[in-house]
Design an enzyme around this catalytic site. Structure first.
Site, PDB file in Angstrom:
ATOM      1  N   ARG A  10     -12.620 -32.612 -26.565  1.00  0.00           N
ATOM      2  CA  ARG A  10     -11.729 -31.928 -27.507  1.00  0.00           C
ATOM      3  C   ARG A  10     -10.728 -32.901 -28.095  1.00  0.00           C
ATOM      4  NH1 ARG A  10      -8.746 -26.924 -24.938  1.00  0.00           N
ATOM      5  NH2 ARG A  10     -10.697 -26.820 -23.767  1.00  0.00           N
ATOM      6  N   SER A  32     -12.061 -23.594 -29.395  1.00  0.00           N
ATOM      7  CA  SER A  32     -11.674 -22.526 -28.476  1.00  0.00           C
ATOM      8  C   SER A  32     -10.387 -21.842 -28.950  1.00  0.00           C
ATOM      9  CB  SER A  32     -11.544 -23.088 -27.059  1.00  0.00           C
ATOM     10  OG  SER A  32     -11.365 -22.063 -26.129  1.00  0.00           O
ATOM     11  N   HIS A  33      -9.345 -21.857 -28.105  1.00  0.00           N
ATOM     12  CA  HIS A  33      -8.101 -21.165 -28.469  1.00  0.00           C
ATOM     13  C   HIS A  33      -7.025 -22.156 -28.930  1.00  0.00           C
ATOM     14  CE1 HIS A  33      -7.767 -22.479 -24.308  1.00  0.00           C
ATOM     15  NE2 HIS A  33      -6.482 -22.602 -24.540  1.00  0.00           N
ATOM     16  N   LYS A  43     -18.562 -27.839 -26.401  1.00  0.00           N
ATOM     17  CA  LYS A  43     -18.911 -27.297 -25.084  1.00  0.00           C
ATOM     18  C   LYS A  43     -20.415 -27.454 -24.926  1.00  0.00           C
ATOM     19  CE  LYS A  43     -15.144 -23.950 -24.714  1.00  0.00           C
ATOM     20  NZ  LYS A  43     -14.713 -22.533 -24.742  1.00  0.00           N
ATOM     21  N   ASP A  64     -10.950 -14.427 -27.706  1.00  0.00           N
ATOM     22  CA  ASP A  64     -10.364 -15.698 -28.129  1.00  0.00           C
ATOM     23  C   ASP A  64     -11.152 -16.240 -29.318  1.00  0.00           C
ATOM     24  OD1 ASP A  64     -12.683 -16.580 -26.858  1.00  0.00           O
ATOM     25  OD2 ASP A  64     -11.721 -18.306 -25.919  1.00  0.00           O
ATOM     26  N   ASP A  92     -13.475 -18.404 -29.819  1.00  0.00           N
ATOM     27  CA  ASP A  92     -14.924 -18.631 -29.803  1.00  0.00           C
ATOM     28  C   ASP A  92     -15.682 -17.580 -28.994  1.00  0.00           C
ATOM     29  OD1 ASP A  92     -13.913 -19.731 -27.379  1.00  0.00           O
ATOM     30  OD2 ASP A  92     -15.608 -21.098 -27.202  1.00  0.00           O
ATOM     31  N   ASP A 120     -15.622 -16.467 -25.816  1.00  0.00           N
ATOM     32  CA  ASP A 120     -16.044 -16.534 -24.413  1.00  0.00           C
ATOM     33  C   ASP A 120     -14.964 -16.033 -23.449  1.00  0.00           C
ATOM     34  OD1 ASP A 120     -14.316 -18.713 -24.519  1.00  0.00           O
ATOM     35  OD2 ASP A 120     -15.806 -20.205 -23.923  1.00  0.00           O
ATOM     36  N   ARG A 121     -13.794 -15.619 -23.994  1.00  0.00           N
ATOM     37  CA  ARG A 121     -12.738 -15.074 -23.135  1.00  0.00           C
ATOM     38  C   ARG A 121     -12.294 -13.712 -23.655  1.00  0.00           C
ATOM     39  NH1 ARG A 121      -7.898 -17.711 -22.349  1.00  0.00           N
ATOM     40  NH2 ARG A 121      -7.922 -18.503 -24.465  1.00  0.00           N
ATOM     41  N   HIS A 154     -12.123 -15.651 -18.775  1.00  0.00           N
ATOM     42  CA  HIS A 154     -13.553 -15.950 -18.657  1.00  0.00           C
ATOM     43  C   HIS A 154     -14.125 -14.998 -17.606  1.00  0.00           C
ATOM     44  CE1 HIS A 154     -13.798 -19.798 -20.879  1.00  0.00           C
ATOM     45  NE2 HIS A 154     -12.616 -20.076 -20.373  1.00  0.00           N
TER      46      HIS A 154
END
Length: 471
Positions: free
Chosen positions: A16, A105-106, A115, A244, A246, A248-249, A331
């Site tokens: 990242r 992501s966030h 990822k 979030d 992307d 995944d959360r 997650h």
């Protein structure tokens, strides 16, 4: 050709950086080339590639695909997608050996990252360091891979709907739910899913916009749930779900607007799952409430506390055969009737399913969770060169001379200390130059005493709990 990454970019769970400062197209090309080289060495050939809704993502995707194909690997492009769609593309197709999702992501809009999944397992830690070394040595494989495109939206949504299999449709028809995609990459999939779900569904911010104009897409920060809370109140909905950036959360609120935190969601999922799979191991990270571990045991499950980090949790699930795991960060991992990766859309479907199967509203399920007083995650800056050393000192003191107030110490990930007042946690972040603290008690006085113990241990190592910093 050698490639050197900015030292801050290769992290524990992913890669990242900040676009134009620490991360750019050349880095993406080198990541693709190195990942493809490692995959070919391991006998793999085909990589699925997806990207989120950030402004920089298409540029990075183009360079990444060039790099992967230059290593001799083939690419299956799934286009703009939520991270779990990339995981699904990798897990559901026999001919796909690895996957890379471009996502920030966030993080703020000017960040982006990668990822990765490698032959069905998370690619992190030592894998990422190996990738960096391979690039620095320029030890790339060469070839000319093929590129194909695959539209997986339809089959992915069908797979999500299987989370409701076996439930009497009449129990679902009356549900009224609010959903907030936060202008993140899950928006289009959420629209397609909601159109197929029984019940009444109200959607917010499903248009993908990498500037995140309405609110920051991190559902673990309560301020970001304000729009969802207003929607649930205004329409008098049963509950609300947020994602979030992307997908995944997951974040959630009940019908009264109370937040259902990550460990509380896991309690609900565990109650549902353990009815069908008694005695199962259920994993949660070290930040989770004691109430969760107690509840899993009470329901006949085997609670297992493990290290924080989605890659670490996924690896532990494979090792133990646990059908369910989760983290405070939202997650949630279902290996029960699913693939074991973190998918917030599937977790949303399973929340509908749990309420229907348990015959209780989400508000009732949230209301049954014992009230605990806990601090938010307290994150404070400690120099990168000092954070792990300080944690070793603190763990050493607590395990050799814990003091009269300490009942037990768990050193799975930092230190989690149990006392008569409750528990406190101190651990080094794997992704930032910070220490993370958390404490939980049943009384305000108990919480103060726990925080005083944290401060005392920090002081013995010449540190103090300063201003809390953002994730």
């Amino acid at each position: 050709m050698q490639h050197h990454f900015h030292p801050t970019v290769l992290r524990e769970y992913d890669i990242r950086g900040i676009i134009g400062e620490t991360l750019g197209a050349e880095d993406a090309r080198a990541i693709g080339r190195a990942f493809g080289t490692l995959l070919r060495e391991a006998g793999g050939q085909t990589v699925a590639v997806g990207y989120d809704g950030r402004v920089s993502s298409p540029m990075l995707e183009h360079a990444l695909v060039e790099g992967v194909t230059a290593s001799g690997c083939d690419v299956v492009r799934i286009g703009m997608s939520a991270t779990p769609m990339l995981y699904y593309a990798e897990a559901s197709a026999e001919q796909v050996d690895g996957g890379i999702q471009i996502t920030g992501s966030h993080n703020p809009p000017n960040y982006n990252g990668f990822k990765m999944v490698f032959l069905g397992r998370p690619f992190f830690g030592a894998d990422i360091q190996k990738l960096g070394k391979l690039a620095a040595d320029g030890a790339f494989a060469s070839g000319a891979g093929q590129v194909t495109t695959r539209d997986i939206m339809g089959e992915y949504v069908e797979r999500l709907l299987e989370g409701l299999t076996g439930i009497d449709p009449a129990k679902l028809e009356g549900l009224r739910v609010g959903w907030d995609a936060g202008n993140g990459a899950a928006g289009p999939a959420l629209e397609a899913l909601a159109a197929r779900l029984p019940g009444e569904h109200h959607l917010l911010f499903t248009e993908v916009d990498g500037h995140f104009p309405n609110h920051h897409p991190d559902p673990t920060v309560e301020a970001n749930l304000a729009d969802l809370r207003a929607l649930v109140a205004d329409k008098q909905l049963d509950f609300g779900v947020a994602f979030d950036g992307d997908g995944d959360r997951i974040g959630a609120i009940d019908g009264t607007g109370r937040v259902i935190w990550g460990d509380q969601l896991l309690m609900i999922y565990a109650e549902d799952l353990l009815k069908n799979r008694p005695g199962s191991t259920i994993i949660a990270d070290v930040k989770a409430s004691r109430a969760l571990f107690d509840r899993v045991a009470e329901l006949g499950g085997k609670p297992l506390m493990w290290k924080t980090g989605h890659s670490l949790i996924k690896s532990k699930m494979k090792e133990t055969g646990a059908p369910l795991a989760g983290e405070m960060s939202g997650h949630v991992f279902f290996a029960d009737e699913y693939y074991g990766f973190d998918d917030a859309l599937y977790a949303g479907v399973r929340l509908l399913a749990a309420a229907a199967r348990l015959g209780k509203s989400v508000t009732e399920l949230r209301g049954a969770i014992p009230p605990m007083l806990n601090t938010p995650e307290l994150r404070f800056q400690v120099d990168e060169s000092r954070k792990f050393a300080a944690m070793e000192e603190i763990a050493g003191r607590l395990t050799t001379a814990p003091g009269p107030d300490v009942e037990s110490v768990n050193a799975t990930d930092g230190v989690r200390v149990n006392t008569a007042d409750g528990w406190w946690l101190l651990r080094a972040s794997n992704t930032q130059d910070v220490l993370v603290a958390r404490a939980e008690s049943e009384t305000p006085e108990g919480l103060e005493r726990l925080l005083a113990q944290i401060d005392a241990q920090l002081a013995l190592s010449g540190l103090e709990r300063g201003e809390s910093v953002a994730h």
